[in-house]
Structures are given as structure tokens and as C-alpha cells.
Write a protein that holds these residues in place. Structure first.
Motif, mmCIF file in Angstrom:
data_model
loop_
_atom_site.group_PDB
_atom_site.id
_atom_site.type_symbol
_atom_site.label_atom_id
_atom_site.label_comp_id
_atom_site.label_asym_id
_atom_site.label_seq_id
_atom_site.Cartn_x
_atom_site.Cartn_y
_atom_site.Cartn_z
ATOM 1 N N ILE A 7 39.542 130.635 37.361
ATOM 2 C CA ILE A 7 39.651 131.132 36.038
ATOM 3 C C ILE A 7 38.372 131.695 35.306
ATOM 4 O O ILE A 7 38.239 132.362 34.053
ATOM 5 N N GLY A 8 37.218 131.757 36.187
ATOM 6 C CA GLY A 8 35.903 132.135 35.904
ATOM 7 C C GLY A 8 35.003 132.152 36.826
ATOM 8 O O GLY A 8 35.126 131.518 38.110
ATOM 9 N N LYS A 9 34.014 132.466 36.346
ATOM 10 C CA LYS A 9 32.424 132.428 37.437
ATOM 11 C C LYS A 9 31.550 131.643 36.795
ATOM 12 O O LYS A 9 31.309 131.746 35.659
ATOM 13 N N ALA A 56 30.021 131.614 42.853
ATOM 14 C CA ALA A 56 30.393 130.294 42.293
ATOM 15 C C ALA A 56 31.503 130.410 41.572
ATOM 16 O O ALA A 56 31.388 131.092 40.373
ATOM 17 N N LEU A 57 32.692 129.815 41.663
ATOM 18 C CA LEU A 57 33.934 130.093 41.048
ATOM 19 C C LEU A 57 34.387 128.938 40.119
ATOM 20 O O LEU A 57 34.205 127.722 40.802
ATOM 21 N N VAL A 58 34.968 129.006 38.961
ATOM 22 C CA VAL A 58 35.518 127.943 38.091
ATOM 23 C C VAL A 58 37.001 127.836 38.540
ATOM 24 O O VAL A 58 37.662 128.844 38.497
ATOM 25 N N PHE A 59 37.581 126.714 38.865
ATOM 26 C CA PHE A 59 38.932 126.682 38.959
ATOM 27 C C PHE A 59 39.657 125.700 37.826
ATOM 28 O O PHE A 59 40.858 125.842 37.507
ATOM 29 N N SER A 60 39.107 124.959 37.061
ATOM 30 C CA SER A 60 39.309 124.217 36.126
ATOM 31 C C SER A 60 38.440 123.809 34.996
ATOM 32 O O SER A 60 37.188 123.775 35.318
ATOM 33 N N GLU A 61 38.867 123.821 33.621
ATOM 34 C CA GLU A 61 37.980 123.356 32.601
ATOM 35 C C GLU A 61 38.687 122.694 31.723
ATOM 36 O O GLU A 61 39.748 122.788 31.327
ATOM 37 N N LYS A 62 37.850 121.597 31.223
ATOM 38 C CA LYS A 62 38.559 120.602 30.245
ATOM 39 C C LYS A 62 37.287 120.354 29.255
ATOM 40 O O LYS A 62 36.303 119.942 29.849
ATOM 41 N N GLU A 63 37.596 120.194 28.013
ATOM 42 C CA GLU A 63 36.556 119.936 27.076
ATOM 43 C C GLU A 63 37.272 118.887 26.234
ATOM 44 O O GLU A 63 38.334 118.475 25.655
ATOM 45 N N ASP A 64 36.131 117.581 26.004
ATOM 46 C CA ASP A 64 36.669 116.541 25.456
ATOM 47 C C ASP A 64 36.338 116.917 23.794
ATOM 48 O O ASP A 64 35.801 117.767 23.529
ATOM 49 N N VAL A 65 36.823 115.832 22.873
ATOM 50 C CA VAL A 65 36.374 115.982 21.669
ATOM 51 C C VAL A 65 35.075 115.938 21.270
ATOM 52 O O VAL A 65 34.855 116.339 19.819
ATOM 53 N N TYR A 75 32.015 126.980 45.496
ATOM 54 C CA TYR A 75 31.222 127.785 46.148
ATOM 55 C C TYR A 75 31.328 128.340 47.545
ATOM 56 O O TYR A 75 31.037 127.547 48.703
ATOM 57 N N PRO A 76 32.351 129.290 48.008
ATOM 58 C CA PRO A 76 32.851 129.539 49.097
ATOM 59 C C PRO A 76 31.836 130.269 49.916
ATOM 60 O O PRO A 76 31.043 131.129 49.351
ATOM 61 N N PHE A 77 31.298 129.967 51.351
ATOM 62 C CA PHE A 77 30.508 130.701 51.837
ATOM 63 C C PHE A 77 30.611 131.006 53.408
ATOM 64 O O PHE A 77 31.662 130.033 53.770
ATOM 65 N N TYR A 78 30.076 131.389 54.163
ATOM 66 C CA TYR A 78 30.105 131.308 55.446
ATOM 67 C C TYR A 78 28.890 131.520 56.275
ATOM 68 O O TYR A 78 28.092 132.206 55.738
ATOM 69 N N VAL A 79 28.780 130.985 57.411
ATOM 70 C CA VAL A 79 27.560 130.996 58.494
ATOM 71 C C VAL A 79 27.960 132.061 59.251
ATOM 72 O O VAL A 79 28.853 131.879 59.996
#
Length: 167
Positions: A7-9, A56-65, A75-79
Motif C-alpha cells: 500500500i506504500g513505501k 521497503a514496502l508497506v503492506f498494512s497500516e493501523k493507527e490507534d486513538v 524488504y525483498p532482496f536477493y543475493v
């Protein structure tokens, strides 16, 4: 990987994770004396490097009160292991190196340089980021070039939490 879409970076997270992964990979006890895993830098015919797949990818976000935001990120990467190996035994050695590195970074027990070892902790990250786990896929070789040079890849992914106060 699952079918969840980012959903974001996490732009700052990319810098932080890249530095932490470079340091972690170079702690691998299976490296030869003086061998270094660099970031996106390989010689023309040999070497070991790593590269971030898509940042670096954001997959979910929650905000409390109270305004605390908790993001689940990856953070997907490869060697990449580049070699001019032409014999089956040499290629199997490269694949074994990558598979053992993958097991080690995922905190599985491995035998490296004749000694059983296991990574016990992940590096501490800054700015409210914490690595939860690292996962891997199978290593594989790409099609050799005409000159016999071949790149072998080990796909990995760091799953981490980023928690911060929203102002």
C-alpha cells in the motif's frame, strides 16, 4: 509469497534495511577470509553481492486513538553469486553456498566451515523498526552468458514492523 499488494513505501526504511542487511550478510561464517558481500557491486566475472528487489514496502497500516501508527513492512532482496564455473560440481558448490547462507540468515542451524552455527538475533534497526523474520526461496542459476559467466540468485525477504507517532 502471498498475493497481498503493498500500500506504500517506507523510503527511510530502505536506507536503514540496506545498511543492516549489508552488515548482517557480512557476518555469515561461511564467507572466505577477506570475502565481502557488497551492495549491487560485482566484478565482471565473479563476486557476491545483494540487491534490493523493490525497496521497503508497506503492506498494512493501523493507527490507534493516541496517534501511534504500526506498519507491517517487507524488504525483498536477493543475493547474487557470479561465477565462471563450468563443471557441475562447481555449480553445485555455488548453490550449496547460497542455500546455506539462506538457512543461516533465516536462523536455521547450518554447518559453515566445518562448524555448526546458528544466527541467534537479527540486527537492531533504528527509528522504531524491528525485524520479525527473514524468509527465503530456493536459489537458482540464471542462463549462462556466452562467455560462461553465470549469476546464481537467492531470493529473500525481511518482514519488519515500523511503529511511530503521527503528529
Amino acid at each position: 509469497m502471498d498475493e497481498t499488494k503493498p500500500i506504500g513505501k517506507d523510503a527511510r526504511g530502505y536506507e536503514i534495511l540496506t545498511a543492516a542487511i549489508r552488515e548482517l550478510l557480512n557476518q555469515y561464517p561461511g564467507l572466505l577470509e577477506g570475502e565481502i558481500i557488497k551492495f549491487e557491486e560485482l566484478k565482471e566475472d565473479s563476486g557476491i553481492a545483494f540487491s534490493a528487489d523493490s525497496g521497503a514496502l508497506v503492506f498494512s497500516e493501523k493507527e490507534d486513538v493516541c496517534g501511534t501508527v504500526k506498519q507491517e513492512c517487507r524488504y525483498p532482496f536477493y543475493v547474487v553469486y557470479r561465477t565462471a564455473a563450468t563443471k557441475e560440481r562447481q555449480k553445485m558448490s555455488v548453490q550449496n553456498f547460497l542455500d546455506t547462507l539462506g538457512k543461516w540468515i533465516c536462523r536455521e542451524p547450518v554447518i559453515a566451515n566445518g562448524v555448526e552455527t546458528r544466527l541467534t538475533t537479527y540486527p537492531e534497526l533504528s527509528d522504531g523498526r524491528v525485524i520479525k523474520r527473514i524468509t527465503r526461496d530456493n536459489s537458482y542459476g540464471l542462463e549462462p552468458q556466452k562467455n560462461g559467466i553465470q549469476d546464481w540468485l537467492l531470493p529473500l525477504s525481511v518482514q519488519y514492523i515500523y511503529e511511530f507517532e503521527k503528529w
